[in-house]
Design an enzyme around this catalytic site. Sequence first.
Site, PDB file in Angstrom:
ATOM      1  N   LYS A   1     -12.603  -7.505  14.410  1.00  0.00           N
ATOM      2  CA  LYS A   1     -12.502  -6.392  13.474  1.00  0.00           C
ATOM      3  C   LYS A   1     -12.986  -5.120  14.165  1.00  0.00           C
ATOM      4  O   LYS A   1     -14.033  -5.127  14.808  1.00  0.00           O
ATOM      5  CB  LYS A   1     -13.368  -6.697  12.249  1.00  0.00           C
ATOM      6  CG  LYS A   1     -13.206  -5.704  11.113  1.00  0.00           C
ATOM      7  CD  LYS A   1     -13.855  -6.237   9.842  1.00  0.00           C
ATOM      8  CE  LYS A   1     -13.788  -5.206   8.733  1.00  0.00           C
ATOM      9  NZ  LYS A   1     -12.410  -4.806   8.409  1.00  0.00           N
TER      10      LYS A   1
ATOM     11  N   HIS B   1     -17.752 -10.648   9.252  1.00  0.00           N
ATOM     12  CA  HIS B   1     -16.341 -10.811   9.621  1.00  0.00           C
ATOM     13  C   HIS B   1     -16.214 -11.380  11.031  1.00  0.00           C
ATOM     14  O   HIS B   1     -17.170 -11.375  11.809  1.00  0.00           O
ATOM     15  CB  HIS B   1     -15.612  -9.459   9.562  1.00  0.00           C
ATOM     16  CG  HIS B   1     -15.267  -9.022   8.172  1.00  0.00           C
ATOM     17  ND1 HIS B   1     -16.192  -8.411   7.343  1.00  0.00           N
ATOM     18  CD2 HIS B   1     -14.119  -9.117   7.450  1.00  0.00           C
ATOM     19  CE1 HIS B   1     -15.606  -8.143   6.180  1.00  0.00           C
ATOM     20  NE2 HIS B   1     -14.355  -8.555   6.219  1.00  0.00           N
ATOM     21  N   HIS B   2     -15.001 -11.795  11.360  1.00  0.00           N
ATOM     22  CA  HIS B   2     -14.637 -12.216  12.712  1.00  0.00           C
ATOM     23  C   HIS B   2     -14.853 -11.047  13.678  1.00  0.00           C
ATOM     24  O   HIS B   2     -14.810  -9.878  13.274  1.00  0.00           O
ATOM     25  CB  HIS B   2     -13.166 -12.644  12.728  1.00  0.00           C
ATOM     26  CG  HIS B   2     -12.253 -11.547  12.269  1.00  0.00           C
ATOM     27  ND1 HIS B   2     -11.783 -10.570  13.128  1.00  0.00           N
ATOM     28  CD2 HIS B   2     -11.779 -11.240  11.050  1.00  0.00           C
ATOM     29  CE1 HIS B   2     -11.033  -9.726  12.460  1.00  0.00           C
ATOM     30  NE2 HIS B   2     -11.020 -10.113  11.181  1.00  0.00           N
TER      31      HIS B   2
ATOM     32  N   THR C   1       0.842  -1.202   0.000  1.00  0.00           N
ATOM     33  CA  THR C   1       0.000   0.000   0.000  1.00  0.00           C
ATOM     34  C   THR C   1       0.878   1.253   0.000  1.00  0.00           C
ATOM     35  O   THR C   1       2.101   1.171   0.064  1.00  0.00           O
ATOM     36  CB  THR C   1      -0.914   0.039   1.233  1.00  0.00           C
ATOM     37  OG1 THR C   1      -0.085  -0.022   2.401  1.00  0.00           O
ATOM     38  CG2 THR C   1      -1.871  -1.128   1.218  1.00  0.00           C
TER      39      THR C   1
ATOM     40  N   ASN D   1      -6.080  -5.110  -3.863  1.00  0.00           N
ATOM     41  CA  ASN D   1      -6.734  -6.355  -3.459  1.00  0.00           C
ATOM     42  C   ASN D   1      -6.438  -7.421  -4.508  1.00  0.00           C
ATOM     43  O   ASN D   1      -6.829  -7.279  -5.662  1.00  0.00           O
ATOM     44  CB  ASN D   1      -8.250  -6.109  -3.361  1.00  0.00           C
ATOM     45  CG  ASN D   1      -9.006  -7.323  -2.859  1.00  0.00           C
ATOM     46  OD1 ASN D   1      -8.439  -8.396  -2.684  1.00  0.00           O
ATOM     47  ND2 ASN D   1     -10.286  -7.150  -2.633  1.00  0.00           N
TER      48      ASN D   1
END
Lengths: 253, 253, 253, 253
Positions: free
Chosen positions: C141, C137-138, C82, C109
């Site tokens: 996050k 999501h988990h 990035t 990505n």
Amino acid sequence: MSAQQISVAVLGAGGRMGSEAVKAVEAASDMQLVAALGRGDSLDQVVEAGATHIVDLTVPDSTEANVHFAVENGLHAVVGTTGWDAQRLQRLEQKLTEHAGVAVLIAPNFALGSVLASAFAAKAAQYFESAEIIELHHPNKVDAPSGTAVRTAELMAAARRELHVPPSPDATESQLDGARGAVVEDIHVHSVRLRGLVAHQEVLLGSAGEQLSIRHDSFDRASFMPGVLLGLRTAASRPGLTYGLDGYLDLGL
Amino acid sequence: MSAQQISVAVLGAGGRMGSEAVKAVEAASDMQLVAALGRGDSLDQVVEAGATHIVDLTVPDSTEANVHFAVENGLHAVVGTTGWDAQRLQRLEQKLTEHAGVAVLIAPNFALGSVLASAFAAKAAQYFESAEIIELHHPNKVDAPSGTAVRTAELMAAARRELHVPPSPDATESQLDGARGAVVEDIHVHSVRLRGLVAHQEVLLGSAGEQLSIRHDSFDRASFMPGVLLGLRTAASRPGLTYGLDGYLDLGL
Amino acid sequence: MSAQQISVAVLGAGGRMGSEAVKAVEAASDMQLVAALGRGDSLDQVVEAGATHIVDLTVPDSTEANVHFAVENGLHAVVGTTGWDAQRLQRLEQKLTEHAGVAVLIAPNFALGSVLASAFAAKAAQYFESAEIIELHHPNKVDAPSGTAVRTAELMAAARRELHVPPSPDATESQLDGARGAVVEDIHVHSVRLRGLVAHQEVLLGSAGEQLSIRHDSFDRASFMPGVLLGLRTAASRPGLTYGLDGYLDLGL
Amino acid sequence: MSAQQISVAVLGAGGRMGSEAVKAVEAASDMQLVAALGRGDSLDQVVEAGATHIVDLTVPDSTEANVHFAVENGLHAVVGTTGWDAQRLQRLEQKLTEHAGVAVLIAPNFALGSVLASAFAAKAAQYFESAEIIELHHPNKVDAPSGTAVRTAELMAAARRELHVPPSPDATESQLDGARGAVVEDIHVHSVRLRGLVAHQEVLLGSAGEQLSIRHDSFDRASFMPGVLLGLRTAASRPGLTYGLDGYLDLGL
């Protein structure tokens, strides 16, 4: 039962499941790991360490002796090792009659979600006109359908027979070979093999105007540990032999 | 093209699809229904009513004459009737060369979502290691797999061949008959039949660590109408013959 | 481009993504790993090892210098690091004009499935009345919705504006706070947090009588590697700067 | 109880639910429809026709009198009309003590699949670390979340409290307003509104390495009839008042 009473010895601590169990017990605030035995370690360590419970995740050849040792020493046992045939179970029940209050849980499957999903599917199958199963696994699996899918189908079929539910309607007249899946006691079972997946199963139930779907996804081996911990927490209140984790779940189904 | 130019005549207005089309055109703010013809009505009504477009939802025996009539009168045609074989298509293309600017769309499937799902599935199938299809329908369906599933599998297989993608991995050694579904050009297709369902299809694509699923659900016949309206709105800008609604969707896949 | 020409140097080989890339390149039959550089290693090794391509998975501070070095030496670059802001991209484009034939792919990505899912969702959003996103999501996050969900919503909203699609219908008059989710440019986005999950997203599109669902599941980091390999295989045929993996996918959407 | 004993009178036969019930009873091979009463018809017809059971699908103003009439005449009653508050229920229980052997089932929801899904969700919520609900409806719905979702969340929360299950883990620090949904007694609930859908609900349960999903889809009103027929078939064996269809399902949860 207060927390300090759950002192756990893990047998088979060097194996894949055993090492997960060691981590799970260490992480549980109401348990303490007092011993972790590998191949060749003496069972006496279990007693010396003050264990109140054992978890047996060893091999078929040693599991029977391990569990008898535990029972004789008044320790509750939670057992995930395979190889418990009818004769072994009978000998264990005999042994347990001599040690009132001691509990043994032997479970072929410790994935809570999978056990619940099968029990729910069997119950619901009594109330729907149509019932089918889709199971999905990684492409390295050599058999189809999965053993879990076959057992789920058998449970569903038995539950339907009990209430005289007729077979699922199916007007298929022409099909490409295999399109309608395998048939296990009147339940169609479809096996998908897909890179990226682990172990998944979906039960589909349909009646006019509605559908009920019950899906379980196993992403990794860690999913067995909540069932092991539940077994450890519940054993003391269920003396004698219990076969199958559903016996501890109060499903009443 | 301004809204008042879309003056629509529906042919086959007494049929199940035709009556839905009548309702859909009436409800569209940028269209007006100027004629609705049933069996035996004269095609001249279409011209007298000032139609700029026709929708043909009649029967294989009359669709060719209807479309030729439209083309000769400079009207765009959107056609959902079956029966357009190679010879008919060739005669129509010949006719269209004499009428520059007139558009005909012939589409075997007007469900936008289904057309998009097939196109996406074919594209994505080029980039994943594994690909399978599950189609689910009501239990009165007589064939398995569905025609849509077979066509989707063919599109996916062709797209994979183009990039030399090897067959999906599959280590299955022993299976109950049918467990792994039907095989259409290397793509496994599973057909579920369940009371309560209408017409559904799910394409599953997998690679290490990921899964892409593309699912389309048809709940009723109304789902074909957005595709018909899109055809009517787009036709004037696509003179000549277009076969398949995807030709109007700018998918570029 | 024949297989022996893809000689790859992985920069950042000691990191989590870099070590996955090392494994992926080693496993690819049409590539050879000629160098794996960690922090402090000299870039000269890349040239000495005879690399034709580099994979940069380092850190924002060093990625620009790495890529310029590659371009100057005529090596194609696939970049997952990035930190590439507008100025850096502009300097790189300038540099590339001096080195015709060299390709650089910079992609935020590399999950092929995720990139495809976003592109499909944006295209399909033009043809459906309703559009919403569910991301799952988990529970560790810290932000909601996920960055991917926000970008997907922005792409979908832009695509809908282009065809003047009105906002999704919604008659909600009374709601518990938050029930209808977050709103990103007219698209409702719902964030589920669940133990056991990793990173998942489902786009739901609905019109009268039908639904289209596009779901992507990321189970682990390995899912980024097919995108990296695709980048390496495609770069030589796409000279100049490409931003985003979709630029290599011929989506034409 | 043999089939010829289920002689059914439908009250409210002119309403939407009532007319579905008329069709369902007529189609059931083990029942006969002996009377179908609309507004203003005399209850005496029920007795004259030889009914053994009534189905009450009328209006809150008349349901209590209808049911008392049935009980006094020794007929079992299956009631889907709303308006049964605590006082009415108490008066009915009093009345039933005078008529041993007579059964009344009052159910706010006759969709078998929905009732099963809620019961399963509540049970399973005790064994998973995380629990959330997604409900999906047509976009004309004015409230969010749906009443069913709120009740399901309440049942799940109560079941979790009973076993002292801590709240679902959630590390969210920053969120767009509404992203994490509404919160009903610690359970996050997400409401999707999408054209093409009817009424759908999915309960997601997660623990390390696994997920259990329980989904119910209602496609149309016909889905209530299997519950009504089950009520008629079961009533005679459950004398007294039963509130809620789950009371007839032997869930034992």
